[in-house]
Design an enzyme around this catalytic site. Sequence first.
Site, PDB file in Angstrom:
ATOM      1  N   GLY A   1       0.981  -1.313  -0.432  1.00  0.00           N
ATOM      2  CA  GLY A   1      -0.062   0.064  -0.185  1.00  0.00           C
ATOM      3  C   GLY A   1       0.958   1.245  -0.258  1.00  0.00           C
ATOM      4  O   GLY A   1       1.772   1.143  -0.308  1.00  0.00           O
TER       5      GLY A   1
ATOM      6  N   CYS B   1       1.913   2.760   2.847  1.00  0.00           N
ATOM      7  CA  CYS B   1       3.091   2.940   3.457  1.00  0.00           C
ATOM      8  C   CYS B   1       4.441   2.498   2.810  1.00  0.00           C
ATOM      9  O   CYS B   1       5.322   3.269   3.023  1.00  0.00           O
ATOM     10  CB  CYS B   1       2.446   2.360   4.725  1.00  0.00           C
ATOM     11  SG  CYS B   1       3.612   1.978   6.183  1.00  0.00           S
TER      12      CYS B   1
ATOM     13  N   GLY C   1       2.321  22.713   5.878  1.00  0.00           N
ATOM     14  CA  GLY C   1       3.307  22.498   6.843  1.00  0.00           C
ATOM     15  C   GLY C   1       3.019  21.398   8.045  1.00  0.00           C
ATOM     16  O   GLY C   1       3.552  21.265   8.831  1.00  0.00           O
ATOM     17  N   GLY C   2       1.946  20.102   7.660  1.00  0.00           N
ATOM     18  CA  GLY C   2       2.128  19.289   8.306  1.00  0.00           C
ATOM     19  C   GLY C   2       3.302  18.862   8.176  1.00  0.00           C
ATOM     20  O   GLY C   2       3.909  18.386   7.925  1.00  0.00           O
ATOM     21  N   TYR C   3       2.764  16.978   8.492  1.00  0.00           N
ATOM     22  CA  TYR C   3       4.441  16.134   8.926  1.00  0.00           C
ATOM     23  C   TYR C   3       4.219  15.595   7.582  1.00  0.00           C
ATOM     24  O   TYR C   3       5.945  15.529   7.977  1.00  0.00           O
ATOM     25  CB  TYR C   3       4.390  14.996   9.939  1.00  0.00           C
ATOM     26  CG  TYR C   3       2.785  13.714   9.262  1.00  0.00           C
ATOM     27  CD1 TYR C   3       4.058  12.989   9.161  1.00  0.00           C
ATOM     28  CD2 TYR C   3       1.796  13.565   9.715  1.00  0.00           C
ATOM     29  CE1 TYR C   3       3.385  11.407   8.273  1.00  0.00           C
ATOM     30  CE2 TYR C   3       0.736  12.873   8.520  1.00  0.00           C
ATOM     31  CZ  TYR C   3       2.295  11.614   8.367  1.00  0.00           C
ATOM     32  OH  TYR C   3       1.393  10.647   7.811  1.00  0.00           O
ATOM     33  N   ILE C   4       3.976  15.480   7.049  1.00  0.00           N
ATOM     34  CA  ILE C   4       4.230  15.293   5.577  1.00  0.00           C
ATOM     35  C   ILE C   4       5.513  15.967   4.498  1.00  0.00           C
ATOM     36  O   ILE C   4       6.380  15.795   4.294  1.00  0.00           O
ATOM     37  CB  ILE C   4       3.633  14.738   4.139  1.00  0.00           C
ATOM     38  CG1 ILE C   4       2.764  13.035   5.493  1.00  0.00           C
ATOM     39  CG2 ILE C   4       4.495  14.255   2.954  1.00  0.00           C
ATOM     40  CD1 ILE C   4       1.548  12.705   4.573  1.00  0.00           C
TER      41      ILE C   4
ATOM     42  N   ARG D   1      -4.793  14.582   3.468  1.00  0.00           N
ATOM     43  CA  ARG D   1      -4.784  13.457   2.594  1.00  0.00           C
ATOM     44  C   ARG D   1      -6.500  12.691   2.472  1.00  0.00           C
ATOM     45  O   ARG D   1      -7.337  12.565   3.102  1.00  0.00           O
ATOM     46  CB  ARG D   1      -4.530  12.006   2.875  1.00  0.00           C
ATOM     47  CG  ARG D   1      -2.758  11.989   2.746  1.00  0.00           C
ATOM     48  CD  ARG D   1      -2.213  10.764   2.399  1.00  0.00           C
ATOM     49  NE  ARG D   1      -2.463  10.037   2.043  1.00  0.00           N
ATOM     50  CZ  ARG D   1      -1.675   9.237   1.201  1.00  0.00           C
ATOM     51  NH1 ARG D   1      -1.203   9.913   0.747  1.00  0.00           N
ATOM     52  NH2 ARG D   1      -2.521   7.835   0.462  1.00  0.00           N
TER      53      ARG D   1
ATOM     54  N   HIS E   1      22.101   2.711  31.413  1.00  0.00           N
ATOM     55  CA  HIS E   1      22.796   4.107  31.351  1.00  0.00           C
ATOM     56  C   HIS E   1      24.161   3.769  30.266  1.00  0.00           C
ATOM     57  O   HIS E   1      24.347   2.802  30.443  1.00  0.00           O
ATOM     58  CB  HIS E   1      23.474   4.617  32.918  1.00  0.00           C
ATOM     59  CG  HIS E   1      23.884   6.025  32.567  1.00  0.00           C
ATOM     60  ND1 HIS E   1      23.800   6.770  32.143  1.00  0.00           N
ATOM     61  CD2 HIS E   1      25.454   6.068  32.852  1.00  0.00           C
ATOM     62  CE1 HIS E   1      24.298   7.933  32.616  1.00  0.00           C
ATOM     63  NE2 HIS E   1      25.875   7.452  32.513  1.00  0.00           N
TER      64      HIS E   1
END
Length: 651
Positions: free
Chosen positions: A224, A226, A363-366, A453, A626
Amino acid sequence: MPAAQLGPELRQPGVRAQEPVESGVQGRPFPHVVVVEDLLEDPLAFDPGDAGGRRQGVWKIGQMPLEVLEQAAEFEVFGLQEFETAARAAGFGGPVVEGEEQVVLGFPVGAQGAGEVLEVFPGLLGAALYQCLLVGLQAVPDLLVDALEAVEDGHGGPPIIPGPVAARDPFRKAGRTAGRRTSMTEISTDVVVLGAGPAGYVCAIRLADLGRQVVVVEQEALGGTCLNIGCIPSKALISAGHLLQQARSAGEIGLDFGEPKVDLGRLIAWKQSVVDRLTGGVGQLLKSRKIQWIQGRGRLSAANAVTVETAEGTTRISCRDVVLASGSVPATLPGFEFGDFVWSSTEALAPESLPGSLLVVGGGYIGMELGMFYAHMGTRVTVVEATDSILPGTEAELSRVVARKAKKAGIEILTGAFAREWKEKEGGVEVVVEAGGEKKTLQADRILMTVGRRPASEDLGLEAVGLKTDRAGFLEVDAQRMTRVPHVYAIGDLAGQPMLAHKGSAEGLVAAGAIAGRPGAAWDVRAIPAVIFTDPEIAYVGMSEREAREAGAEVRVGRFNFGANGRALSVRAAEGFVKVVADAGDDTILGVQMVGPEVTQLIAEAALAIEAGLTAEDVAMTIHAHPTLPEVFMEACEDVHGLSPHAVRRG
Ligand SMILES: Cc1cc2nc3c(=O)[nH]c(=O)nc-3n(C[C@H](O)[C@H](O)[C@H](O)COP(=O)(O)OP(=O)(O)OC[C@H]3O[C@@H](n4cnc5c(N)ncnc54)[C@H](O)[C@@H]3O)c2cc1C
């Protein structure tokens, strides 16, 4: 078979059949009876899909499970000599076998109404053929095709059933003589999964693992959006951009590689090799479970049938359940149709050459992920965002850190700004942008539209089953991910926000469990993490401080900076912080927000904490190795109680 032979209980409206139905022929009880619901004068009140129906062996038309049918070595047809003869000849006849293994197809005389089949063949024949078509008697659709063709060829009148058809391959292409009809293949299965993205293919795999026979219909490539044009290729390119940045700045710690060079062809080929490896892996996963993949465009033709247009012709798949997982497609603004100059994310992930300048609209994440990749590659990037900050929906204190770093990387960010129109100019574009009531014209080589989208719900045949989407195009689903139409499920981007791969996969598992009848299969998650692969990264899960307060919770907040973490400093990534929002009463963690190095990985621990209902103290008391970045989460949880050992005390 005359209606009387169905037994009196089936002819009375509102009465459940309590006992196996007497056939009326030879006085034998028949455990499996198929009833054509629409053909009865009064619809039956029982739900044949429920346990009662199963116990009694009574099934509505089209809903007899394949297992029942497959196990049945014999079925008997009453009242229609030709059909019985043909069915027996097709290999479904033979001696009557004992007990439970018997199937009866029973229809009242003069039946009408079961779809187009019955329009052509009123009465018993049509009903019987329709039933067989739906429940998967592989050879009978051939009979139907023959008969339909006979009608088309001008025979008309009563259907002509050909002679013996025993040797037919049920999966062969059936269209032969009729000019109008293209080749038609008929198959049947338990479940059709439409769309092989992370929602669909995961669902198909789980279904197969739970013993269901599955056919996956995918028009493009397995994996798909992704795997092919989304998460995976973008993250591959982003990691390359990050490496480039690190190489450029390595001089700061005494390592000088000189100015790095980009071989775009090799970079894109490498990215594609990552994609191919993963999509090939999906193919193997399906194959190893004997899941059939049909490449083509599918649409619902009934609640239990999907028609697929393939390169070779049409395939009709009858099934018991359908899972719609058609995902989403990039949206754009009017006048900004995708093409050579106006890119969607898909084109931006496979450029032939690097543009000198790029105007990112949205200006979204994509937009920010890809904008930063291009900036790291040396492209001059401008981001036009309509709201008052980049990454809308993300808490301002997180997005501010990214905005600062983006500016350092040379990205110009215009907020409260709208791209209004564009035209081609000298091999590039000229874009009119409006901000604060003023218009200005910006030049760039390409436009990248990342304004969101939209669900891919068009042309899915939803109208064939009476399904409608909401105004945004999503399908409404219940906790099992079933739509309002029984046996039709929807998962992934098609089934609503958040449109994220892992949310789709999780829904796929729920739907598969529900279809396979697993007890407790239902959507029951406390929080879905979100990750943004900008520089630095952002990740969050659960409620923000504001959301928690708006929901009426009294909260305590803990915070810890990466700047005070040994590992962050040693990997030269000390920007950002982790913030923990906990219930002031019982200390339960309600939400976690992170910005900084590797937070897309660190968020998994926070998601687990929320899902498990852990308190801030639970995490604080868990020994973290650590020097590692997760120590920052632990310290932030300590800070919820004002007890972070590595926090500087002021005043
Ligand atoms: C550039 C980009 C980056 C992204 N990054 C991330 C990320 O980092 N993390 C994250 O969680 N999400 C990310 N996403 C979103 C993610 O890709 C989607 O949420 C996810 O792919 C949705 O999965 P899905 O299975 O619902 O649909 P899709 O992956 O869209 O798959 C649907 C499939 O159905 C097929 N199909 C549609 N209609 C039909 C039909 N009628 N017949 C046959 N086949 C059909 C399509 O061809 C497609 O292959 C990103 C998206 C993009 C574009």
